[in-house]
Design an enzyme around this catalytic site. Sequence first.
Site, PDB file in Angstrom:
ATOM      1  N   GLY A 183      89.546 114.437 -69.227  1.00  0.00           N
ATOM      2  CA  GLY A 183      88.867 113.853 -70.376  1.00  0.00           C
ATOM      3  C   GLY A 183      88.336 114.936 -71.290  1.00  0.00           C
ATOM      4  N   SER A 184      87.130 114.715 -71.815  1.00  0.00           N
ATOM      5  CA  SER A 184      86.591 115.605 -72.845  1.00  0.00           C
ATOM      6  C   SER A 184      86.237 116.996 -72.356  1.00  0.00           C
ATOM      7  CB  SER A 184      85.365 114.960 -73.497  1.00  0.00           C
ATOM      8  OG  SER A 184      85.740 113.802 -74.208  1.00  0.00           O
TER       9      SER A 184
END
Length: 483
Positions: free
Chosen positions: A216-217
């Site tokens: 993810g981020s």
Amino acid sequence: MNSPLRKVSISVLVLFTLLILNANYIQVVRSSELRANPSNTRILAEEYDRERGQIVVDGNPVATSVRTDDALTYLRQYPQGELYSSVTGYYSLVYGNTGIERAENEILSGSDDRLAFRRIADLFTGRDPSGGNVELTLDPAAQQAAFDGLDGVQGSVVALDPSTGAVLAMVSSPGYDPNQLSSHDPAAIRAYSDTLGAMDPDPRVNGTVDERHSPGSVFKLITSAAALEDGYSSDSVVPAPQTYRLPGTSRDLSNFGGEVCDPSGQQTLADALRISCNTAFAQLGVELGEDRIRETAQAFGIDEEPEPMPLPVVQSTVGDIDGDAQLAVASIGQQNVQITPLQGAMIAAAIANDGSLMQPYLVDQLQAPDLTVIDQTEPEEQSRPVSADVATQLQQMMVGVVEGGSGRRAQIDGYTVGGKTGTAQTTADGDDNQWFVGFAGPEGEPQIAVAVFIQGGQGTGGDLSAPVAQQVMAAYLAADGGN
């Protein structure tokens, strides 16, 4: 000699020749391989007659052997069982060995060539032979905090000393009791193994190094590093629209919860990381290009074959990227990007260590039975993924994430903490995977880097993983790093 008898004689001669060749092949060529095979219970039985060396953390044994009255002379025991199971592995009469028990088996069993003189001395003096000890790098306070933080959830924690690469904590949850796999009761061992095997996931799998997940981020740190190395600065203004049309498609990428990153549609790179703006980093990744993103990821160790530490490690990867639309999604840590929790900690550690990525290691030293040190691990630089200037900017950007962004729950009073949260969507119902990677220490002196991965659960990396990271870093700094 008639013809049929001659043929029989030749056939017998050929068979005897093949038999001799096969015996030599097994006894000479494959002897080491067969001896090291963890399924070779005959060798294990021989080893049970010798006191196996200890696995030690901070001067205390976490794996030791005690004499018994059984047919097998020694019983392997793990005083803190589940707490260190991800690292020690087990030493089983039925299933062989795993973890450090396997990786350092020759030292622990006393068969290592470096202990040859010790074995000769034992032979002449009549002293009972014994194995050597393995001293680990783990910090008890950090390990306990990681274990407690993962109680009741499925996930992993890895903590590193950024300046050396020493592993300070390594926990995979759920854990298991290695004592039940290392008993002298084969039926009980098999029953417990069946219980573990029926669980999903199998607790014997070390999720810190054996499994990889979409970051993810967290991957926005890689995209940020690529941009800074390409000439951007943390103050550079980048497009940050509410939605971003993926190139060559009719699909729009939105921000988490459909949020607006900035009413103006643009913001600084530092602010984009602080609030984790998807559209900004997706567009930035396309602007930088696949080659730049891949090169930066590889410099941090992604898509590179990991060195055993000494546990084997699954390779992290950017994965296949087919066109700019997939590049945009990969730049925010989705698509085919997959990393291990160890890799996540390595990213944070390299940034914290002014751009120098140290080779992770779990064994501090190896000792002979008389405690003489026969091998001491020397820290080694693995790579330098970014310059010191870029690392400093990334540190400041990560501090912004914790002080005023999605990582607020990682704050520690009296210390500078930097980090990056990550929420990787895996199902349509929002049961996502949660990440936090970061570092902490006195201002300008990061002393611990950590990665926390929690599989499933409602919330974000800032909600679930950041508090666990805070506990681990705070425990270490209070016990060791803050002195």
